[in-house]
Design an enzyme around this catalytic site. Structure first.
Site, mmCIF file in Angstrom:
data_model
loop_
_atom_site.group_PDB
_atom_site.id
_atom_site.type_symbol
_atom_site.label_atom_id
_atom_site.label_comp_id
_atom_site.label_asym_id
_atom_site.label_seq_id
_atom_site.Cartn_x
_atom_site.Cartn_y
_atom_site.Cartn_z
ATOM 1 N N ALA A 113 42.431 24.055 36.371
ATOM 2 C CA ALA A 113 43.577 24.868 35.945
ATOM 3 C C ALA A 113 43.339 25.406 34.533
ATOM 4 O O ALA A 113 43.640 26.565 34.236
ATOM 5 C CB ALA A 113 44.853 24.036 35.988
ATOM 6 N N HIS A 114 42.777 24.569 33.642
ATOM 7 C CA HIS A 114 42.464 25.028 32.286
ATOM 8 C C HIS A 114 41.430 26.148 32.330
ATOM 9 O O HIS A 114 41.542 27.160 31.648
ATOM 10 C CB HIS A 114 41.911 23.865 31.453
ATOM 11 C CG HIS A 114 42.980 22.951 30.933
ATOM 12 N ND1 HIS A 114 43.668 22.083 31.737
ATOM 13 C CD2 HIS A 114 43.483 22.765 29.687
ATOM 14 C CE1 HIS A 114 44.540 21.397 31.001
ATOM 15 N NE2 HIS A 114 44.450 21.800 29.756
ATOM 16 N N ARG A 115 40.419 25.933 33.159
ATOM 17 C CA ARG A 115 39.350 26.928 33.275
ATOM 18 C C ARG A 115 39.897 28.255 33.802
ATOM 19 O O ARG A 115 39.564 29.323 33.298
ATOM 20 C CB ARG A 115 38.287 26.366 34.222
ATOM 21 C CG ARG A 115 37.045 27.193 34.349
ATOM 22 C CD ARG A 115 36.032 26.445 35.197
ATOM 23 N NE ARG A 115 35.412 25.359 34.447
ATOM 24 C CZ ARG A 115 34.283 25.527 33.745
ATOM 25 N NH1 ARG A 115 33.695 26.689 33.719
ATOM 26 N NH2 ARG A 115 33.769 24.535 33.082
ATOM 27 N N ARG A 169 44.645 19.795 35.042
ATOM 28 C CA ARG A 169 43.389 19.281 34.504
ATOM 29 C C ARG A 169 42.288 20.328 34.529
ATOM 30 O O ARG A 169 42.579 21.506 34.312
ATOM 31 C CB ARG A 169 43.003 17.998 35.209
ATOM 32 C CG ARG A 169 43.105 18.102 36.734
ATOM 33 C CD ARG A 169 42.929 16.781 37.394
ATOM 34 N NE ARG A 169 41.522 16.463 37.519
ATOM 35 C CZ ARG A 169 41.053 15.252 37.791
ATOM 36 N NH1 ARG A 169 41.888 14.253 37.957
ATOM 37 N NH2 ARG A 169 39.774 15.051 37.931
ATOM 38 N N GLU A 229 41.792 23.323 25.254
ATOM 39 C CA GLU A 229 43.181 22.936 25.008
ATOM 40 C C GLU A 229 43.878 23.752 23.919
ATOM 41 O O GLU A 229 45.053 24.086 24.053
ATOM 42 C CB GLU A 229 43.273 21.436 24.711
ATOM 43 C CG GLU A 229 44.603 20.801 25.109
ATOM 44 C CD GLU A 229 44.815 20.742 26.623
ATOM 45 O OE1 GLU A 229 45.373 21.711 27.158
ATOM 46 O OE2 GLU A 229 44.418 19.753 27.262
#
Ligand code: SF4
Lengths: 202, 296
Positions: A36-38, A33, A88
């Site tokens: 982790a994306h950042r 979420r 995303e």
């Protein structure tokens, strides 16, 4: 008949899947979420898991350590996918992930990512955290545990994970964006009618 | 003598239970809405809702992973003993439920941005008090609202020239813009008052009465029904995937306003609307109002 995909998922597997379809998944799912994306996109840190052909779940679970030292999924449900919208498309490109599961829709950029790199976004009914937890057969790994229980990348083996309702297909069609147009149109009419009935200040 | 330990235990058990089992009014309303659905997608989602409740009961686990930052709404009889100790007891009850249920750790300290993992912290659990004259009992309503259904919460102060018409617009805008991620079908709470803080508290209190219990003023009751019907015409469906309905209900709570202002606030409850209502007397006998026949 139940449509069941297995990881690793290929572009070919997604060809006949359309928005509004219901599918299930066997194989490996990784919770993934906000941070982790950042870390991957903004800070360029390599993900500690190979997601090629894989599935990520926008979720924050309750996990319990069992007597034998292994982890068990107690409760797990989706979190709002839109929070990851900013990252995303690039995330799909960088990792080769094929199935993204969360709640609510995602917007234009993610749909573009799904079309260009052949991936899908699905929603699993939220608030059904025990139903989903029992589909998680085993937690086989945990990465980036420094992020705390909700944000850790929990790598799990799942059996018939779903129902997954396809909200963006690999052509980039977007179920929620389509619905939203309809809801907004109906809204105008309703507001007009009800407003006539509440003119209490005269 | 006030039995502090017993009191804490009752409340803790009640909080733990209400995270697993939905109250009677919510279950009944969901059943009604489920039966009205005709589309395959909507039916599938409702089936998940009910299967999940069954599993949560069977495996004794929180039915949704987001067990919220707990709020207590307390109606304290003026003659109930030891009112001064209730705050402590409620905090301790949350601490215990967090370990036992187990509840997800949701309280993050403001500025320090730290999560101590106990669900207890500055003004957490948040406790709202009302004193009830002529009573020696205490009524406690715990409420768990997750992040998804707390996000649509908003408030505004309008000019009277905008009228109640502007309230209608505000409600519809909020639900269409924010409702999908709040896990419909929603319970919509609306507070109308003279300033935002009053309206905001009332909008939350509106969620803590049995579904379909109407505003005492016939005009208020009618407005609730009209909004409910109108919102259902939008057809958000369960999880916003479209369907026959949008809401479980619309409740309005009100307080007299100032001539120059009309404030409105909105809060929504999700399909997993985990509120409870328990009344405890001074001898620690209790009656559960929200979940008839439940064991704690
Ligand atoms: S909105 Fe409600 S049902 Fe949905 S995830 Fe949040 S707490 Fe659970």
């Amino acid at each position: 008949m139940k449509k069941i995909l297995s990881t690793p998922v290929s572009a070919e597997d997604l060809k006949d899947i359309k928005i509004g379809d219901i599918i299930y998944l066997n194989g490996t799912v990784v919770t993934c979420r906000d941070v982790a994306h950042r870390r991957l996109i903004e800070y360029g840190r390599e993900l500690p898991v190979d997601l090629k052909g894989g599935c990520i779940f926008h979720a924050g679970p309750i996990v319990r350590k069992k007597g034998d030292g292994k982890f068990e999924m107690v409760s797990i449900g989706p979190t709002t996918s839109m929070r990851m919208e900013k990252f995303e498309k690039e995330f799909i490109k960088e990792t080769g992930v094929k199935v993204i599961v969360g709640k609510g829709g995602m917007a234009e950029k993610t749909a573009e990512g799904c079309r260009e790199y052949k991936a899908i976004h699905c929603v699993i009914p939220a608030g059904c955290a025990v139903m989903a937890a029992v589909e998680f057969e085993e937690i086989i790994g945990a990465e980036w545990t420094d992020l705390g229980m909700p944000e850790t990348l929990w790598i799990s083996r799942v059996k018939e994970f779903g129902p997954l309702i396809v909200s963006i297909d690999a052509e980039g069609n977007n179920l929620f964006e389509k619905n939203k147009k309809v809801f907004n149109k109906r809204k105008e009419q309703q507001v007009k009618e009800i407003s006539e009935k509440v003119r209490f200040i005269k | 003598m006030f039995d502090k330990e017993k009191f804490t235990e009752i409340v803790s058990n009640f909080v733990t239970m209400s995270g697993k089992i939905l109250p009677d009014d919510v279950t009944q309303k969901l059943e009604e809405l489920k039966n009205a659905e005709t589309g395959e997608l909507a039916k599938t989602v409702y089936k998940c809702y009910f299967d999940n409740q069954e599993l949560a009961r069977k495996l004794s686990r929180p039915s949704c992973q987001d067990t919220g930052v707990i709020n207590f709404y307390v109606n304290a009889g003026e003659h109930f003993p030891a009112l001064g100790q209730i705050n402590d007891c409620l905090k301790e009850a949350v601490r215990r439920s967090t370990a036992e249920a187990p509840l997800r750790h949701n309280t993050v300290a403001i500025f320090d941005e730290k999560n101590e993992g106990t669900n207890v912290g500055e003004r957490a659990p948040y406790i709202h008090w009302e004193i009830v004259p002529d009573s020696d009992k205490i009524e406690i309503k715990p409420y768990m609202s997750g992040g998804g259904c707390s996000l649509p919460g908003r408030a505004i102060t309008l000019m009277p020239s905008a009228g109640y018409e502007a309230i209608v617009q505000y409600v519809f805008d909020t639900i269409v813009d924010w409702g999908i991620n709040a896990c419909p079908p929603l319970l919509v709470g609306i507070g109308i008052a003279g300033s935002v803080e009053n309206a905001a508290v009332l909008s939350k209190k509106a969620l803590l009465r049995p579904i379909d219990e109407r505003h005492p003023n016939p005009k208020g009751a009618q407005m609730e029904k009209d909004l409910e019907k109108g919102l259902n015409e939008l057809g958000l469906g369960p999880q916003g995937i479209s369907g026959r309905s949008t809401v479980m209900g619309v409740h309005i709570e009100t307080a007299a306003r100032h001539p120059s202002t009309i404030s409105v606030a909105i809060n929504v409850g999700c399909w997993s609307h985990r509120w409870g209502d328990i009344i405890i007397d001074k001898d620690m006998n209790y009656e559960i109002i929200s979940h008839k026949g439940a064991k704690i």
